[in-house]
Design a protein around this motif. Structure first.
Motif, PDB file in Angstrom:
ATOM      1  N   VAL A   1       1.054   2.480  17.649  1.00  0.00           N
ATOM      2  CA  VAL A   1       2.424   2.439  17.134  1.00  0.00           C
ATOM      3  C   VAL A   1       2.763   3.761  16.471  1.00  0.00           C
ATOM      4  O   VAL A   1       3.841   4.321  16.664  1.00  0.00           O
ATOM      5  CB  VAL A   1       2.579   1.290  16.106  1.00  0.00           C
ATOM      6  N   LEU A   2       1.799   4.289  15.685  1.00  0.00           N
ATOM      7  CA  LEU A   2       2.039   5.515  14.931  1.00  0.00           C
ATOM      8  C   LEU A   2       2.361   6.679  15.868  1.00  0.00           C
ATOM      9  O   LEU A   2       3.327   7.421  15.647  1.00  0.00           O
ATOM     10  CB  LEU A   2       0.806   5.832  14.086  1.00  0.00           C
ATOM     11  N   GLN A   3       1.576   6.844  16.957  1.00  0.00           N
ATOM     12  CA  GLN A   3       1.792   7.963  17.875  1.00  0.00           C
ATOM     13  C   GLN A   3       3.180   7.845  18.499  1.00  0.00           C
ATOM     14  O   GLN A   3       3.923   8.823  18.570  1.00  0.00           O
ATOM     15  CB  GLN A   3       0.709   7.960  18.971  1.00  0.00           C
TER      16      GLN A   3
ATOM     17  N   ASN B   1       8.341   9.001   3.634  1.00  0.00           N
ATOM     18  CA  ASN B   1       7.636   9.190   4.906  1.00  0.00           C
ATOM     19  C   ASN B   1       6.206   8.661   4.831  1.00  0.00           C
ATOM     20  O   ASN B   1       5.693   8.083   5.789  1.00  0.00           O
ATOM     21  CB  ASN B   1       7.629  10.677   5.287  1.00  0.00           C
ATOM     22  N   HIS B   2       5.569   8.895   3.666  1.00  0.00           N
ATOM     23  CA  HIS B   2       4.207   8.397   3.449  1.00  0.00           C
ATOM     24  C   HIS B   2       4.200   6.871   3.554  1.00  0.00           C
ATOM     25  O   HIS B   2       3.324   6.287   4.212  1.00  0.00           O
ATOM     26  CB  HIS B   2       3.748   8.843   2.052  1.00  0.00           C
ATOM     27  N   HIS B   3       5.173   6.257   2.907  1.00  0.00           N
ATOM     28  CA  HIS B   3       5.375   4.808   2.956  1.00  0.00           C
ATOM     29  C   HIS B   3       5.477   4.334   4.409  1.00  0.00           C
ATOM     30  O   HIS B   3       4.788   3.390   4.817  1.00  0.00           O
ATOM     31  CB  HIS B   3       6.668   4.498   2.197  1.00  0.00           C
ATOM     32  N   HIS B   4       6.331   4.996   5.193  1.00  0.00           N
ATOM     33  CA  HIS B   4       6.515   4.586   6.589  1.00  0.00           C
ATOM     34  C   HIS B   4       5.235   4.791   7.395  1.00  0.00           C
ATOM     35  O   HIS B   4       4.833   3.941   8.174  1.00  0.00           O
ATOM     36  CB  HIS B   4       7.657   5.394   7.236  1.00  0.00           C
ATOM     37  N   MET B   5       4.603   5.952   7.202  1.00  0.00           N
ATOM     38  CA  MET B   5       3.420   6.271   8.003  1.00  0.00           C
ATOM     39  C   MET B   5       2.299   5.272   7.726  1.00  0.00           C
ATOM     40  O   MET B   5       1.707   4.727   8.655  1.00  0.00           O
ATOM     41  CB  MET B   5       2.944   7.690   7.698  1.00  0.00           C
ATOM     42  N   LEU B   6       2.021   5.013   6.434  1.00  0.00           N
ATOM     43  CA  LEU B   6       0.951   4.079   6.086  1.00  0.00           C
ATOM     44  C   LEU B   6       1.267   2.667   6.578  1.00  0.00           C
ATOM     45  O   LEU B   6       0.367   1.866   6.838  1.00  0.00           O
ATOM     46  CB  LEU B   6       0.714   4.064   4.573  1.00  0.00           C
ATOM     47  N   HIS B   7       2.577   2.368   6.682  1.00  0.00           N
ATOM     48  CA  HIS B   7       2.987   1.048   7.150  1.00  0.00           C
ATOM     49  C   HIS B   7       2.494   0.806   8.576  1.00  0.00           C
ATOM     50  O   HIS B   7       2.177  -0.330   8.941  1.00  0.00           O
ATOM     51  CB  HIS B   7       4.519   0.955   7.115  1.00  0.00           C
ATOM     52  N   ALA B   8       2.432   1.866   9.377  1.00  0.00           N
ATOM     53  CA  ALA B   8       2.038   1.748  10.784  1.00  0.00           C
ATOM     54  C   ALA B   8       0.537   1.900  10.967  1.00  0.00           C
ATOM     55  O   ALA B   8       0.056   1.993  12.095  1.00  0.00           O
ATOM     56  CB  ALA B   8       2.792   2.784  11.616  1.00  0.00           C
ATOM     57  N   VAL B   9      -0.207   1.916   9.848  1.00  0.00           N
ATOM     58  CA  VAL B   9      -1.644   2.193   9.890  1.00  0.00           C
ATOM     59  C   VAL B   9      -2.418   0.901   9.656  1.00  0.00           C
ATOM     60  O   VAL B   9      -1.984   0.055   8.888  1.00  0.00           O
ATOM     61  CB  VAL B   9      -1.987   3.261   8.823  1.00  0.00           C
ATOM     62  N   ARG B  10      -3.534   0.738  10.328  1.00  0.00           N
ATOM     63  CA  ARG B  10      -4.335  -0.479  10.163  1.00  0.00           C
ATOM     64  C   ARG B  10      -5.532  -0.268   9.245  1.00  0.00           C
ATOM     65  O   ARG B  10      -5.800  -1.081   8.387  1.00  0.00           O
ATOM     66  CB  ARG B  10      -4.836  -0.969  11.538  1.00  0.00           C
ATOM     67  N   GLN B  11      -6.283   0.836   9.459  1.00  0.00           N
ATOM     68  CA  GLN B  11      -7.463   1.037   8.606  1.00  0.00           C
ATOM     69  C   GLN B  11      -7.558   2.516   8.210  1.00  0.00           C
ATOM     70  O   GLN B  11      -6.968   3.370   8.869  1.00  0.00           O
ATOM     71  CB  GLN B  11      -8.744   0.571   9.282  1.00  0.00           C
ATOM     72  N   VAL B  12      -8.299   2.754   7.152  1.00  0.00           N
ATOM     73  CA  VAL B  12      -8.502   4.129   6.693  1.00  0.00           C
ATOM     74  C   VAL B  12     -10.000   4.377   6.544  1.00  0.00           C
ATOM     75  O   VAL B  12     -10.756   3.466   6.229  1.00  0.00           O
ATOM     76  CB  VAL B  12      -7.784   4.407   5.352  1.00  0.00           C
ATOM     77  N   ASP B  13     -10.447   5.614   6.760  1.00  0.00           N
ATOM     78  CA  ASP B  13     -11.853   5.956   6.554  1.00  0.00           C
ATOM     79  C   ASP B  13     -11.955   7.104   5.551  1.00  0.00           C
ATOM     80  O   ASP B  13     -10.947   7.535   4.969  1.00  0.00           O
ATOM     81  CB  ASP B  13     -12.521   6.319   7.884  1.00  0.00           C
ATOM     82  N   GLY B  14     -13.172   7.593   5.341  1.00  0.00           N
ATOM     83  CA  GLY B  14     -13.396   8.633   4.344  1.00  0.00           C
ATOM     84  C   GLY B  14     -12.585   9.895   4.605  1.00  0.00           C
ATOM     85  O   GLY B  14     -12.008  10.473   3.682  1.00  0.00           O
ATOM     86  N   ALA B  15     -12.523  10.306   5.883  1.00  0.00           N
ATOM     87  CA  ALA B  15     -11.780  11.533   6.209  1.00  0.00           C
ATOM     88  C   ALA B  15     -10.293  11.359   5.876  1.00  0.00           C
ATOM     89  O   ALA B  15      -9.635  12.305   5.422  1.00  0.00           O
ATOM     90  CB  ALA B  15     -11.953  11.865   7.684  1.00  0.00           C
TER      91      ALA B  15
ATOM     92  N   LEU C   1      -2.812  14.995   7.797  1.00  0.00           N
ATOM     93  CA  LEU C   1      -3.030  13.568   7.528  1.00  0.00           C
ATOM     94  C   LEU C   1      -2.530  12.728   8.702  1.00  0.00           C
ATOM     95  O   LEU C   1      -3.202  11.805   9.169  1.00  0.00           O
ATOM     96  CB  LEU C   1      -2.302  13.168   6.239  1.00  0.00           C
ATOM     97  N   GLN C   2      -1.343  13.089   9.221  1.00  0.00           N
ATOM     98  CA  GLN C   2      -0.750  12.370  10.352  1.00  0.00           C
ATOM     99  C   GLN C   2      -1.650  12.474  11.581  1.00  0.00           C
ATOM    100  O   GLN C   2      -1.898  11.484  12.281  1.00  0.00           O
ATOM    101  CB  GLN C   2       0.619  12.986  10.639  1.00  0.00           C
ATOM    102  N   LYS C   3      -2.159  13.708  11.824  1.00  0.00           N
ATOM    103  CA  LYS C   3      -3.043  13.951  12.956  1.00  0.00           C
ATOM    104  C   LYS C   3      -4.305  13.101  12.842  1.00  0.00           C
ATOM    105  O   LYS C   3      -4.763  12.499  13.818  1.00  0.00           O
ATOM    106  CB  LYS C   3      -3.431  15.441  12.930  1.00  0.00           C
ATOM    107  N   ARG C   4      -4.874  13.057  11.637  1.00  0.00           N
ATOM    108  CA  ARG C   4      -6.097  12.301  11.386  1.00  0.00           C
ATOM    109  C   ARG C   4      -5.852  10.808  11.648  1.00  0.00           C
ATOM    110  O   ARG C   4      -6.669  10.118  12.263  1.00  0.00           O
ATOM    111  CB  ARG C   4      -6.532  12.532   9.941  1.00  0.00           C
TER     112      ARG C   4
END
Lengths: 194, 194, 194, 194
Positions: C135-137, C59-73, C122-125
């Motif tokens: 895409v993620l939502q 699931n982590h793999h799939h979720m991060l796949h739909a993510v573009r950028q990450v920040d400190g939080a 994490l998903q909410k963030r």
């Protein structure tokens, strides 16, 4: 075939080896200075092995940097090197827990010797695959360090029968030899950055 | 979906498995030759398992190289393989510590057998996803090694009731079968490098 | 900031967690069937936890796949998830070694519950950072599995006071719920592959 | 020379350190509440160390992000940092198992202090390699956190002779100082994204 996964797998194994050695530092069950005293030889042997694994990672990093492709024989030469390196935590713990007794100190030397031979075989295999005119061959040059180290390990193994601290001094000496920055591959790459 | 994280995760797990086995090499608390003698069977079973994990990493590396995309079923087929491989340190330690007794030797064979079946399922899943005309299918070919290995493991498990060394000989034989360089995928990729 | 190192670090931690659990499978010092019998509950709890960590990795793999950028939080929300997942080997070992007694079974449920909450945070963030049109939502949708799982864990924790096997059945049920292929993110990506 | 392998190796070591600490959480052999009570100090020291390793990974991630190239001296400065961080599981376990006694609490502070110094040396080395006008130098700025932390660790080590909880409070305080989001490097990168 690409070298990315070979590097990633080697990095993983080396990262685990270097970190697992700390597990040999058994947590003492009391909180006295005496507990700390007993830890000192284990700690010192841990520092020495940490430096050795660091040197191998560093040199491995440089060597693979000058490499273009890897084949099946290279994968196995690399696994052979990782095998001997994976014995470091065991040899380190045995030597430290027995306060540098003769037999464990000699066993530590055997592991160092076998790792050095394995590294030399991997290097030979990579040079054979890339040709005598390759960046790698020029970078390695006459390789006096690679030739002197096994001889010094052999001498140290012999010395354990006589004086264990002389053997330890040789192990530290070889580590220092390699710690002196080795700019050969960096230079060869600069002259031929293609 | 990309195959990068699948490769990275598998490399991580395999690197840990291959390194964790050395933890079964318990540091002896004395520094005598007798201590070393007791270690020999543990050491030999460690070498055998190291070679097996090396073979799996090598073949996994080659198979994934010929793969274009992965889906959810592939991820689980891969995790299933990693599950059986993660039992190697346990099976190795049990076999080595009991000096190759019949039951642990048979248990070791069961783990080898299940890992071989899991590898075959993963390969089947990947071929199904890429089609019978894929590079992977041509590379695998008739796959006589993949078919012979489980039969040899089964024979070895049966042999443990009679003679444990015959079983060990079969384990070593299968490892040697796979150690012989397998150029199938490399060749198929050369003929069709697209 | 790129997501590559976040993925690499998470893969590393998850690979170690999934492999370290096998260390709880202590090598028995004898080679009898009785030794195997005692191992069975430990083995079964290991299988359950392996499946759970596999689900999280998937699931982590799939979720991060739909993510573009990450920040400190996001980095800290991810570390918070990894913290609870890193307690899996401990909770698994405690439950298995005590043959599914009530208290360790409840503790296992608490770790499952906290990991589920950490995943949800994490998903909410990530959704907050990418917007409700992301895409993620759309991939997550109403997220009935994510909402049902904590309730089922809570029920299981309560059930341990009455019947420990009912609690175990719920743990297995939630794992099965997630094992059923979840094509939401794959589909959302297909409709919007930008 | 690229920074990819440096990041990958550091990620591997940090992932192992953060996960290996959980091995100090020894599985209790009974299933009572008393067993849980004894675990509490070990658990709390694990949480503190998890946060510290998380902070180091986070800052390391940010610092390397602003870096263009690495040389041999940087590799060794990085290994030096990893050495002190690899002592975290040992120091954490010793402190937790002895219920925050004075000597292990001071030893924990020494490891924190040495890691902070090693981080500062790595940062200094990277700034020296990139010049005073570099993104990194502007991002670090006056670095009051980096300067205050070692002083606070020193104070905590001294306080252990008087009151061990005052020392613990300082350790928690420094962790909180670093947990407050540090947007310096992110901002510097935004102003100069070249």
């Amino acid at each position: 075939m690409g070298k990315t996964r070979l590097e990633a797998f080697s990095d993983g194994v080396l990262a685990i080896i270097i970190t697992i050695m700390v597990l040999e530092l058994k947590v003492p069950h009391d909180a006295t200075w005496a507990a700390r005293g007993k830890l000192l030889p284990v700690f010192l042997s841990y520092v020495l092995s940490f430096v050795y694994v660091g040197i191998y990672w560093n040199n491995h990093h440089h060597m693979l940097h000058a490499v273009r492709q890897v084949d099946g024989a290279t994968l196995w030469a690399n696994l052979h090197l990782l095998f001997w390196l994976s014995l470091f935590p065991f040899a380190t713990g045995w030597m430290g827990e027995n306060h540098f007794a003769a037999l464990p100190t000699a066993a530590y030397g055997v592991v160092l010797l076998m790792a050095a031979i394995a590294y030399w075989l991997l290097q030979k295999r990579l040079i054979a695959a890339h040709g005598p005119e390759s960046v790698l061959q020029r970078a390695v040059g006459r390789d006096w360090k690679g030739k002197a180290s096994p001889l010094l390990y052999l001498a140290a193994i012999g010395l354990t029968a006589w004086n264990v601290w002389a053997a330890q001094a040789l192990y530290v000496l070889v580590a220092l030899l390699w710690l002196i920055p080795d700019r050969r591959i960096e230079q060869a790459l600069q002259h031929d950055p293609a």
